[in-house]
Scaffold this motif. Structure first.
Motif, mmCIF file in Angstrom:
data_model
loop_
_atom_site.group_PDB
_atom_site.id
_atom_site.type_symbol
_atom_site.label_atom_id
_atom_site.label_comp_id
_atom_site.label_asym_id
_atom_site.label_seq_id
_atom_site.Cartn_x
_atom_site.Cartn_y
_atom_site.Cartn_z
ATOM 1 N N TYR A 10 -5.648 10.638 5.126
ATOM 2 C CA TYR A 10 -4.574 10.096 4.297
ATOM 3 C C TYR A 10 -4.930 8.670 3.897
ATOM 4 O O TYR A 10 -5.230 7.834 4.766
ATOM 5 C CB TYR A 10 -3.243 10.119 5.038
ATOM 6 C CG TYR A 10 -2.119 9.544 4.203
ATOM 7 C CD1 TYR A 10 -1.541 8.306 4.517
ATOM 8 C CD2 TYR A 10 -1.663 10.222 3.065
ATOM 9 C CE1 TYR A 10 -0.525 7.773 3.739
ATOM 10 C CE2 TYR A 10 -0.651 9.698 2.276
ATOM 11 C CZ TYR A 10 -0.088 8.476 2.606
ATOM 12 O OH TYR A 10 0.910 7.951 1.835
ATOM 13 N N LEU A 75 -3.375 12.168 -0.263
ATOM 14 C CA LEU A 75 -4.073 13.107 0.618
ATOM 15 C C LEU A 75 -5.531 13.216 0.151
ATOM 16 O O LEU A 75 -5.789 13.314 -1.057
ATOM 17 C CB LEU A 75 -3.401 14.471 0.572
ATOM 18 C CG LEU A 75 -3.772 15.451 1.693
ATOM 19 C CD1 LEU A 75 -3.327 14.914 3.050
ATOM 20 C CD2 LEU A 75 -3.123 16.817 1.435
ATOM 21 N N LYS A 107 4.800 16.237 4.383
ATOM 22 C CA LYS A 107 4.333 14.970 3.818
ATOM 23 C C LYS A 107 4.746 13.752 4.656
ATOM 24 O O LYS A 107 4.031 12.758 4.726
ATOM 25 C CB LYS A 107 4.902 14.845 2.401
ATOM 26 C CG LYS A 107 4.232 13.804 1.571
ATOM 27 C CD LYS A 107 4.599 13.955 0.091
ATOM 28 C CE LYS A 107 3.914 12.847 -0.711
ATOM 29 N NZ LYS A 107 3.976 13.035 -2.140
ATOM 30 N N TRP A 110 2.183 12.557 7.140
ATOM 31 C CA TRP A 110 0.831 12.114 6.774
ATOM 32 C C TRP A 110 0.530 10.655 7.106
ATOM 33 O O TRP A 110 -0.506 10.374 7.688
ATOM 34 C CB TRP A 110 0.568 12.356 5.274
ATOM 35 C CG TRP A 110 0.659 13.788 4.826
ATOM 36 C CD1 TRP A 110 0.826 14.881 5.605
ATOM 37 C CD2 TRP A 110 0.624 14.239 3.483
ATOM 38 N NE1 TRP A 110 0.864 16.016 4.829
ATOM 39 C CE2 TRP A 110 0.757 15.654 3.524
ATOM 40 C CE3 TRP A 110 0.471 13.620 2.232
ATOM 41 C CZ2 TRP A 110 0.755 16.429 2.353
ATOM 42 C CZ3 TRP A 110 0.459 14.401 1.092
ATOM 43 C CH2 TRP A 110 0.601 15.794 1.161
#
Lengths: 201, 435
Positions: A10, A75, A107, A110
């Motif tokens: 990330y 990402l 999400k 992340w």
């Protein structure tokens, strides 16, 4: 024709986090494997750090190639392969993996994730399956929608760095590399030889 | 750690002993390596044995290597005596650190010749050295010397029972060949385009494998996957070119011999030593059944597949040139061969007909003057004979096909290198065919 690592990261601001990775260092000399693996983590992180959002690039370093895709949402995926492995298959793989990852892992997780906390187990299987590109991707011959002219090519790792920055310094400062790996980097004139033999004379 | 000469001597003695003990403890050691380790851990041996892997910590090499090297040199200069066990241990240590130190291999040659050292140990040591130094020229050279010793030993019947290898001679050689193929394959995987490994492989086929059709075909089949996964390994593809050329050499020679034998036999049936010639003819017939054009066609297909799947590898285009060249040359030899074969056919028919009943023979003779041997069952209907009777194969290979292939690549490829190689290939083709 070989794949060595497949990682999902990330691209946070400012730091890059490794979320999950798979490695195949079986072709390297036994005693070099742990160092090689650490170097691949170090390299993958560095490359994502120095790549823009929404970009694809292939970074060449001696006989291996690091293919990176950083999505607009931060990402990112990195495949480290040798110079025989077809580039197009790597980017197909990265698209596929990041797509699947983003659907399976929330999400929210992340920015703060790490390999220990993230549950996504498909990377080892992909790495193994894609060792033979023709098995994994029978359509390699078919023109992909991916426009290859949009892939940036860096001829060395050094070209990713800022003016005046040295790879040696980044290696010494790295938290990812253990003492043995740093020693390894210093004693061997080539960081590592992809197939584990002694460096070319 | 202080480096006084006494301490170094103690360290070296310990390391050499540790290495020897490691091999005794574990006869299955299959890899050596250097462990990056800048400092010694207090009182711990730098020799590490993990899962059949033997490692040497890097800090000790700067002490170890010069010391052992010097010791051997002093021995060679007759300034210091070493007994046989010491020699074996020291050369072993040396060669694991630097297998290109010829003197160490030569000392071992002397030990082998004097019967003190089992040559198989050197094959094992060499194999280990190659895991870290896959190109090492001296290792490959010494390996060939050892193999030659083993073959010579094989040919002396008195040594069969005392021999190092056990089992029957033919089986022994076969096992040796297989092992060498494995060693070469591994070394080839550890360093790209490992010329030394591949030329050793060729040497083994020539000197141990005797280039039999069986061994050539086996190798063709067993290296196919390897080259498909190493598409820029020029030496690997060169090996396949060697196999194909050897097959051609083999088959053409043998078919000439077969044909000559038949002519001689027909002319002098009383001189025919049935068993001997039947055996030789059977062997030749087996070798005659190698469908060379099919193998070359398959090779060209492999090349096409790889060029299409993996654009931009010059090695594949070089391989294509070679295969096309071989096909072209082989097809030029065919007219010569079929002319010889058909003359054998007609002489065969006349001999047969002299045994037919008078009623049928005029008809039979009229037919046979024109015909080939469709009516004869005496002639073996081999692949080779079948193919010779067909029209020349222009459909599956030939210049037209090549030009079409090149055009297809140029119109569909997106790799700049691929386009360049295709264009260069076309130029080569034009020049080659123009001759």
């Amino acid at each position: 024709m070989r794949l060595y690592s497949l990682s999902v990261l990330y691209k946070g601001d400012p730091k890059v986090h490794l979320l999950k990775a798979a490695y195949d260092v079986s072709t390297f000399n036994f005693f070099q494997r742990s160092s090689v693996q650490e170097f691949m983590t170090f390299t993958s992180q560095l490359i994502v750090e120095r790549s823009e959002l929404g970009s694809r690039a292939s970074v060449k370093e001696q006989e291996y190639l690091c293919h990176v895709y950083v999505r607009n949402d931060g990402l990112a995926g990195v495949v480290i392969a040798d110079n025989e492995y077809p580039q197009r298959v790597c980017f197909t793989l990265l698209d596929k993996v990041l797509d699947e990852f983003s659907r399976q892992v929330n999400k929210i997780d992340w920015p703060s994730g790490s390999p220990a906390t993230i549950s996504y187990a498909a990377l080892d299987g992909y790495l193994s399956k894609y060792q033979n590109p023709r098995d994994a991707d029978p359509m390699t011959r078919v023109q992909a929608e991916l426009d290859e002219t949009k892939i940036i090519l860096h001829n060395t790792m050094e070209s990713l760095l800022e003016r005046g920055e040295k790879l040696d310094d980044l290696v010494s400062k790295s938290e990812v590399l253990g003492a043995q790996s740093k020693a390894f980097y210093k004693t061997v004139s080539v960081a590592f030889h992809p197939r584990g033999g002694s460096p070319p004379p | 750690m202080a480096e006084s000469p006494e301490e170094v001597a103690v360290l070296v003695q310990r390391v050499v002993k540790d290495i020897r003990n490691a091999f005794q403890r574990n006869p299955h050691i299959d890899e050596i390596g250097l462990i990056p380790c800048p400092e010694a851990r207090y009182n711990r041996s730098p020799i590490v044995l993990v899962e059949n892997k033997l490692g040497v910590e890097s800090w000790c090499v700067k002490f170890l290597l010069p010391y052992v090297h010097n010791k051997l040199v002093l021995y060679r200069q007759r300034r210091q005596w070493l007994n046989k066990d010491e020699l074996i241990d020291i050369t072993c240590t040396l060669l694991l650190l630097n297998p290109d130190f010829t003197t160490a291999w030569n000392v071992r040659k002397e030990l082998i010749l004097s019967g003190t050292l089992n040559p198989l140990k050197d094959l094992h040591l060499g194999k280990l050295a190659l895991t870290k130094f896959p190109k090492s020229p001296e290792t490959w050279i010494h390996r060939r010397w050892v193999l030659q010793q083993l073959i010579q030993e094989n040919s002396l019947p008195s040594l069969v029972t005392k021999g190092n290898l056990g089992a029957a001679p033919v089986e022994r050689i076969h096992r040796l060949v297989q092992e060498e193929m494995n060693v070469c394959s591994e070394a080839a995987g550890r360093y790209p385009s490992n010329y030394n490994a591949w030329s050793h492989r060729i040497w083994v086929l020539q000197h141990l494998g005797k280039l039999t059709v069986k061994v050539l075909l086996d190798e063709l089949s067993s290296t196919k996957y390897w080259v498909s996964m190493h598409v820029s390994d020029h030496s690997g593809f060169h090996y396949r070119q060697f196999l194909l050329k050897s097959l051609i050499g083999r088959t053409v020679t043998d078919s000439n011999v077969l044909v000559q034998n038949q002519i001689i036999n027909e002319q002098n049936p009383s001189l025919q030593k049935e068993e001997e010639s039947a055996g030789a003819e059977a062997a030749c017939a087996e070798e005659q059944s190698v469908d060379l054009p099919r193998h070359l066609e398959e090779e060209l297909e492999l090349c096409t597949e790889l060029i299409d799947s993996y654009p931009g590898h010059e090695t594949l285009w070089c391989h294509r040139r070679c295969v096309f060249y071989l096909q072209h040359h082989l097809s030029n030899k065919i007219p010569l061969l079929s002319a010889v074969v058909s003359s054998v056919d007609s002489s065969d028919e006349t001999l047969n007909n002299s045994h037919h009943s008078p009623a049928t023979s005029p008809m039979a003779q009229a037919m046979d003057v024109d015909g080939l041997n469709e009516s004869s069952s005496k002639q073996g209907y081999t692949q080779e004979t079948k193919r010779l009777k067909r029209a020349p194969m222009q459909d599956s290979f030939g210049p037209e096909v090549e030009y079409q292939f090149i055009d297809k690549v140029l119109s569909t490829c997106r790799d700049a290198d691929q386009a360049r190689f295709a264009t260069a290939y076309r130029k080569w083709l034009v020049t080659f065919l123009g001759q």
